[in-house]
Motif scaffolding. Structure first.
Motif, PDB file in Angstrom:
ATOM      1  N   ARG A   1      -2.921  -4.960  -2.798  1.00  0.00           N
ATOM      2  CA  ARG A   1      -2.537  -3.709  -2.169  1.00  0.00           C
ATOM      3  C   ARG A   1      -3.453  -3.398  -0.984  1.00  0.00           C
ATOM      4  O   ARG A   1      -4.435  -4.101  -0.739  1.00  0.00           O
ATOM      5  CB  ARG A   1      -2.578  -2.557  -3.175  1.00  0.00           C
ATOM      6  CG  ARG A   1      -1.515  -2.636  -4.260  1.00  0.00           C
ATOM      7  CD  ARG A   1      -1.568  -1.429  -5.171  1.00  0.00           C
ATOM      8  NE  ARG A   1      -0.464  -1.428  -6.129  1.00  0.00           N
ATOM      9  CZ  ARG A   1      -0.293  -0.492  -7.051  1.00  0.00           C
ATOM     10  NH1 ARG A   1      -1.150   0.526  -7.143  1.00  0.00           N
ATOM     11  NH2 ARG A   1       0.728  -0.552  -7.882  1.00  0.00           N
TER      12      ARG A   1
ATOM     13  N   GLN B   1       2.137 -12.043   0.234  1.00  0.00           N
ATOM     14  CA  GLN B   1       2.463 -11.213   1.392  1.00  0.00           C
ATOM     15  C   GLN B   1       1.483 -11.435   2.539  1.00  0.00           C
ATOM     16  O   GLN B   1       1.870 -11.359   3.709  1.00  0.00           O
ATOM     17  CB  GLN B   1       2.469  -9.730   0.985  1.00  0.00           C
ATOM     18  CG  GLN B   1       3.619  -9.344   0.083  1.00  0.00           C
ATOM     19  CD  GLN B   1       4.942  -9.321   0.826  1.00  0.00           C
ATOM     20  OE1 GLN B   1       5.020  -8.889   1.967  1.00  0.00           O
ATOM     21  NE2 GLN B   1       5.998  -9.787   0.165  1.00  0.00           N
TER      22      GLN B   1
ATOM     23  N   GLN C   1      -2.247  -6.126  -8.770  1.00  0.00           N
ATOM     24  CA  GLN C   1      -1.464  -6.402  -7.573  1.00  0.00           C
ATOM     25  C   GLN C   1      -2.363  -6.426  -6.346  1.00  0.00           C
ATOM     26  O   GLN C   1      -3.449  -5.834  -6.345  1.00  0.00           O
ATOM     27  CB  GLN C   1      -0.391  -5.324  -7.362  1.00  0.00           C
ATOM     28  CG  GLN C   1       0.709  -5.319  -8.395  1.00  0.00           C
ATOM     29  CD  GLN C   1       1.729  -4.221  -8.114  1.00  0.00           C
ATOM     30  OE1 GLN C   1       1.409  -3.203  -7.510  1.00  0.00           O
ATOM     31  NE2 GLN C   1       2.964  -4.434  -8.543  1.00  0.00           N
TER      32      GLN C   1
ATOM     33  N   VAL D   1       4.201   0.924  -0.112  1.00  0.00           N
ATOM     34  CA  VAL D   1       2.922   0.532   0.483  1.00  0.00           C
ATOM     35  C   VAL D   1       1.878   1.551   0.036  1.00  0.00           C
ATOM     36  O   VAL D   1       1.929   2.710   0.447  1.00  0.00           O
ATOM     37  CB  VAL D   1       3.004   0.469   2.014  1.00  0.00           C
ATOM     38  CG1 VAL D   1       1.689   0.009   2.595  1.00  0.00           C
ATOM     39  CG2 VAL D   1       4.128  -0.478   2.424  1.00  0.00           C
TER      40      VAL D   1
ATOM     41  N   ALA E   1       2.351  -8.713   5.079  1.00  0.00           N
ATOM     42  CA  ALA E   1       1.578  -7.583   4.568  1.00  0.00           C
ATOM     43  C   ALA E   1       1.287  -6.535   5.628  1.00  0.00           C
ATOM     44  O   ALA E   1       1.026  -5.370   5.307  1.00  0.00           O
ATOM     45  CB  ALA E   1       0.258  -8.080   3.964  1.00  0.00           C
TER      46      ALA E   1
ATOM     47  N   ARG F   1      -7.380  -5.044   2.691  1.00  0.00           N
ATOM     48  CA  ARG F   1      -6.429  -5.727   1.817  1.00  0.00           C
ATOM     49  C   ARG F   1      -7.231  -6.244   0.628  1.00  0.00           C
ATOM     50  O   ARG F   1      -8.266  -6.915   0.799  1.00  0.00           O
ATOM     51  CB  ARG F   1      -5.756  -6.878   2.563  1.00  0.00           C
ATOM     52  CG  ARG F   1      -4.683  -7.621   1.772  1.00  0.00           C
ATOM     53  CD  ARG F   1      -3.431  -6.811   1.643  1.00  0.00           C
ATOM     54  NE  ARG F   1      -2.369  -7.583   0.978  1.00  0.00           N
ATOM     55  CZ  ARG F   1      -1.211  -7.058   0.623  1.00  0.00           C
ATOM     56  NH1 ARG F   1      -0.946  -5.795   0.871  1.00  0.00           N
ATOM     57  NH2 ARG F   1      -0.300  -7.815   0.025  1.00  0.00           N
TER      58      ARG F   1
ATOM     59  N   SER G   1       6.422  -6.521   2.245  1.00  0.00           N
ATOM     60  CA  SER G   1       6.008  -5.332   1.501  1.00  0.00           C
ATOM     61  C   SER G   1       5.782  -4.127   2.394  1.00  0.00           C
ATOM     62  O   SER G   1       5.898  -2.982   1.958  1.00  0.00           O
ATOM     63  CB  SER G   1       4.728  -5.628   0.715  1.00  0.00           C
ATOM     64  OG  SER G   1       3.670  -5.987   1.592  1.00  0.00           O
ATOM     65  N   SER G   2       5.468  -4.368   3.672  1.00  0.00           N
ATOM     66  CA  SER G   2       5.177  -3.270   4.596  1.00  0.00           C
ATOM     67  C   SER G   2       6.378  -2.877   5.439  1.00  0.00           C
ATOM     68  O   SER G   2       6.262  -2.025   6.323  1.00  0.00           O
ATOM     69  CB  SER G   2       4.027  -3.668   5.526  1.00  0.00           C
ATOM     70  OG  SER G   2       4.388  -4.802   6.314  1.00  0.00           O
TER      71      SER G   2
ATOM     72  N   HIS H   1      12.493  -0.809  -2.435  1.00  0.00           N
ATOM     73  CA  HIS H   1      11.460  -1.587  -1.749  1.00  0.00           C
ATOM     74  C   HIS H   1      10.114  -1.250  -2.385  1.00  0.00           C
ATOM     75  O   HIS H   1       9.931  -0.205  -3.002  1.00  0.00           O
ATOM     76  CB  HIS H   1      11.432  -1.271  -0.248  1.00  0.00           C
ATOM     77  CG  HIS H   1      11.166   0.174   0.032  1.00  0.00           C
ATOM     78  ND1 HIS H   1      12.189   1.083   0.187  1.00  0.00           N
ATOM     79  CD2 HIS H   1      10.014   0.869   0.180  1.00  0.00           C
ATOM     80  CE1 HIS H   1      11.682   2.273   0.426  1.00  0.00           C
ATOM     81  NE2 HIS H   1      10.356   2.177   0.421  1.00  0.00           N
ATOM     82  N   ARG H   2       9.187  -2.156  -2.230  1.00  0.00           N
ATOM     83  CA  ARG H   2       7.849  -1.943  -2.767  1.00  0.00           C
ATOM     84  C   ARG H   2       7.120  -0.914  -1.921  1.00  0.00           C
ATOM     85  O   ARG H   2       7.076  -0.997  -0.708  1.00  0.00           O
ATOM     86  CB  ARG H   2       7.067  -3.274  -2.763  1.00  0.00           C
ATOM     87  CG  ARG H   2       5.655  -3.160  -3.285  1.00  0.00           C
ATOM     88  CD  ARG H   2       5.021  -4.545  -3.323  1.00  0.00           C
ATOM     89  NE  ARG H   2       3.626  -4.459  -3.743  1.00  0.00           N
ATOM     90  CZ  ARG H   2       2.625  -4.291  -2.924  1.00  0.00           C
ATOM     91  NH1 ARG H   2       2.847  -4.168  -1.642  1.00  0.00           N
ATOM     92  NH2 ARG H   2       1.385  -4.243  -3.369  1.00  0.00           N
TER      93      ARG H   2
ATOM     94  N   ASP I   1      16.444  -0.911   4.405  1.00  0.00           N
ATOM     95  CA  ASP I   1      16.443  -2.001   3.441  1.00  0.00           C
ATOM     96  C   ASP I   1      17.883  -2.472   3.220  1.00  0.00           C
ATOM     97  O   ASP I   1      18.765  -1.673   2.900  1.00  0.00           O
ATOM     98  CB  ASP I   1      15.830  -1.535   2.125  1.00  0.00           C
ATOM     99  CG  ASP I   1      15.458  -2.698   1.233  1.00  0.00           C
ATOM    100  OD1 ASP I   1      16.343  -3.502   0.898  1.00  0.00           O
ATOM    101  OD2 ASP I   1      14.263  -2.805   0.878  1.00  0.00           O
TER     102      ASP I   1
ATOM    103  N   ASP J   1      -2.248 -14.292  -2.468  1.00  0.00           N
ATOM    104  CA  ASP J   1      -1.588 -13.105  -1.922  1.00  0.00           C
ATOM    105  C   ASP J   1      -0.419 -13.579  -1.056  1.00  0.00           C
ATOM    106  O   ASP J   1      -0.584 -13.914   0.119  1.00  0.00           O
ATOM    107  CB  ASP J   1      -2.585 -12.282  -1.099  1.00  0.00           C
ATOM    108  CG  ASP J   1      -1.996 -10.974  -0.593  1.00  0.00           C
ATOM    109  OD1 ASP J   1      -0.775 -10.771  -0.735  1.00  0.00           O
ATOM    110  OD2 ASP J   1      -2.759 -10.163  -0.037  1.00  0.00           O
TER     111      ASP J   1
END
Length: 312
Positions: A183, A212, A181, A309, A251, A173, A289-290, A306-307, A299, A210
């Motif tokens: 990630r 998330q 960002q 991954v 995350a 991470r 996010s995951s 959605h973001r 979703d 962070d």
């Protein structure tokens, strides 16, 4: 824990740490392997025979009812009334039994009992792992080459924050200075990471920012409604009340749910013997996010956005 056990634990806490480690090893051998020889202590801690004898004698003084000597083989065995002196954590015990203690330079991992487990198909190279862990420990950034599915090979500056084991592979991470960002970056896609000694890490690049990673989600897992034997599932996951509550980071929630094969569809629609558990409230993953990685997750937003991954 009864009063005698509590008193013994307090007495153990007053001993030097190295001595507690030796006594814990004696306890482990008796409890999980059913035998102890003086040579076991000598070999594990590279102490002399006299020192090992003193450690075993101290263990006997503390818990005389825990072991008895077989004079023919000079082997100690757990007595019928054996009660462990130490609290042995299951994960550490299983790691030791399946892979050994791994002491020594370059020692091959040897199981302590016959066992079988899947080989790791994807492991980081040590030349890549070491700079990343140094950066995490010291709060530094790194420069490296990274090959992603989306962008191909690029040069990146990352601020590594934590290691993550998804059960299939390891990733890190990190804050990505290119995208600005936080990630996930897969170790096997990294090349030649270099620690940036003279590149200050800004506050917004640290783990405290962070969201998330910092957000903890509480998940309630229940036996899958379509499982033919829910009582077996309750036994497998030690859930006498029918609910297993786990806490995960936003995350990593999707990775964990995939690893555990949890059906996260709102209507428990996934079918198969691998789906023993169902996420009782899929909305608990909202905003994680995951979440897209969780089996069957849908979703709830109308457009289904959605973001992505980025470690995939």
């Amino acid at each position: 824990m009864n009063s005698l056990q509590l008193e013994r634990r307090r007495g153990l806490e007053r001993l030097p740490r190295v001595q507690r480690e030796r006594l814990s090893h004696i306890d482990f051998k008796l409890y999980f392997l059913g035998e102890l020889r003086r040579a076991d202590v000598v070999e594990r801690f590279e102490t002399g025979p006299a020192g090992a004898t003193r450690d075993i004698a101290l263990y006997r003084d503390i818990a005389p009812e825990n072991l008895e000597l077989d004079p023919g083989t000079k082997t100690y065995r757990p007595a019928a009334d054996f009660t462990p002196l130490f609290e042995h954590q299951p994960q550490r015990v299983l790691t030791a039994l399946s892979k050994g203690f791994g002491e020594g330079i370059g020692d091959q991992l040897q199981p302590m009992v016959r066992c079988e487990f899947p080989n790791a198909l994807s492991l980081p190279r040590m030349s890549v792992l070491a700079p990343i862990t140094r950066a995490i420990h010291r709060g530094k950034a790194v420069r490296l080459g990274y090959t992603s599915i989306e962008s191909g090979k690029t040069e990146r500056e990352l601020v590594p924050l934590a290691l993550v084991d998804t059960g299939i592979r390891w990733h890190v991470r990190a804050f990505d200075r290119k995208s600005q960002q936080f990630r996930d970056f897969v170790f096997t896609r990294m090349e030649s990471p270099t620690l940036l000694e003279d590149s200050p890490v800004a506050r917004e690049e640290t783990v405290e920012h962070d969201v998330q990673w910092s957000r903890i989600i509480e998940l309630e897992l229940v036996p899958h409604p379509k499982h033919p034997r829910p009582e077996v599932v309750k036994l497998d996951y030690d859930m006498p009340g029918g609910v297993l509550t786990v806490k995960v980071r936003a995350a990593t929630a999707g990775y964990m749910l995939r690893r555990w094969n949890v059906d996260c569809s709102p209507d428990h629609s996934l079918v198969g013997p691998e789906y023993a558990l169902w996420l009782a409230d899929p909305l608990a993953l909202y905003g994680a996010s995951s979440a897209a990685l969780a089996p069957g997750y849908r979703d709830p937003r109308p457009d289904g956005t959605h973001r992505i991954v980025k470690a995939l």
